[in-house]
Design an enzyme around this catalytic site. Structure first.
Site, PDB file in Angstrom:
ATOM      1  N   GLU A 100      32.968 -54.135-103.592  1.00 25.74           N
ATOM      2  CA  GLU A 100      32.494 -53.294-102.738  1.00 25.74           C
ATOM      3  C   GLU A 100      31.685 -52.120-103.403  1.00 25.74           C
ATOM      4  OE1 GLU A 100      36.600 -54.538-101.118  1.00 25.74           O
ATOM      5  OE2 GLU A 100      36.162 -53.726-103.270  1.00 25.74           O
ATOM      6  N   THR A 101      30.792 -51.565-102.531  1.00 26.15           N
ATOM      7  CA  THR A 101      30.074 -50.590-102.644  1.00 26.15           C
ATOM      8  C   THR A 101      30.335 -49.280-101.698  1.00 26.15           C
ATOM      9  OG1 THR A 101      28.071 -51.927-103.555  1.00 26.15           O
ATOM     10  CG2 THR A 101      27.547 -49.599-102.743  1.00 26.15           C
TER      11      THR A 101
END
Length: 284
Positions: free
Chosen positions: A49-50
């Site tokens: 995830e970002t």
């Protein structure tokens, strides 16, 4: 073409040692970035995830968070919640409540608290719960490379990503899995599959957890807050776990993730240590 330069952090989550947990990339001051730009950054970092920190739209929140995998946006995810909160605090964020900030995201408001330096989030309500259809269990079992008799229980524990969870006989069975990631990515039951099994009594961790999300561009997620939040509700309510326990995750990937689950005052708290690893800027 570079439009702007934004502060950037990378935080390792569910570990007290850098490189042993699950990293999240955090873009600060992300107001004005397009959906396409956010998706491109998330694809480029290639982490599970970002996240993007934005001004809140709810007056009760300290900040708003958008969460992207390399392929899609999520309404909620656990390790990005903890890592982004740590990044926000490290950047000088001051919560209204000294116990911790309130995050606004796709599932609404999520409370965080800090105890002894360890952050925890209040698990959001499940979007889907209850038993899994037998035919769906059979489909998942084939993708996981399991015998059907190895599944002791199964339940929907979805708080955003779509989690369905299978309880296996023990931690050794969980660690021994060799799933067919292509089959799991193509299954029509769920894009997010978690497995859990108990360690022997007296071990440091009560359970071993693994999370498979190949349809989102991540084969096996190293350490997963949202899955452990759903498991924390299901395992305790079903009598499979005590009200507080520690789960291990990431072992097969060479990580040493530790997730602390606690039921207190009618709320499930999911926490762990967070370690800043990168502080700088990103040109987007």
């Amino acid at each position: 073409m570079i439009d702007s330069v934004r502060p950037f952090s990378q935080v390792d989550v569910f570990t007290d040692q850098l490189t042993a947990g699950n990293p999240v990339a955090v873009v600060h001051d992300a107001d004005g970035l397009s959906d396409e730009a956010m998706a491109a950054v998330a694809s480029w970092t290639n982490l599970s995830e970002t996240t993007f920190l934005l001004p809140p739209t709810d007056p009760g929140a300290a900040y708003r968070l958008r969460i992207f995998t390399p392929r899609t946006e999520l309404p909620f995810a656990g390790h990005p919640t903890l890592g982004s909160a740590r990044a926000w605090l490290e950047a000088g964020g001051v919560p209204r409540d000294p116990s911790g900030p309130v995050q606004e995201c796709g599932v609404g408001l999520v409370r965080l608290r800090s105890s002894g330096g360890r952050l925890a989030f209040a698990a959001p309500p499940l979007r889907r719960s209850g038993p899994v259809d037998e035919a769906d269990v059979d489909t998942l079992v084939r993708g996981l490379g399991l015998d059907r008799t190895a599944v002791r229980d199964a339940a929907w524990v979805d708080n955003g990503p779509g989690w369905v969870a299978l309880l296996l006989p023990d931690a050794a069975t969980v660690l021994g899995l060799e799933p067919d990631l292509r089959a799991l990515a193509a299954n029509e039951v769920s894009r997010a599959v978690g497995v859990v099994g108990a360690h022997p009594a007296g071990d440091e961790a009560a359970f071993e957890v693994r999370a498979f999300v190949p349809a989102m561009g991540v084969g096996e997620d190293p350490v997963t807050g949202s899955l452990n939040a759903g498991l924390g509700r299901w395992l305790v309510d079903a009598g499979h776990a005590p009200s507080s326990y520690v789960a291990a995750q990431g072992t097969r990937l060479g990580r040493r993730g530790r997730v602390h689950v606690e039921h207190a005052d009618g709320q499930v708290w999911v926490g762990g240590w967070t370690v800043p690893g990168v502080v700088g800027s990103i040109a987007v």
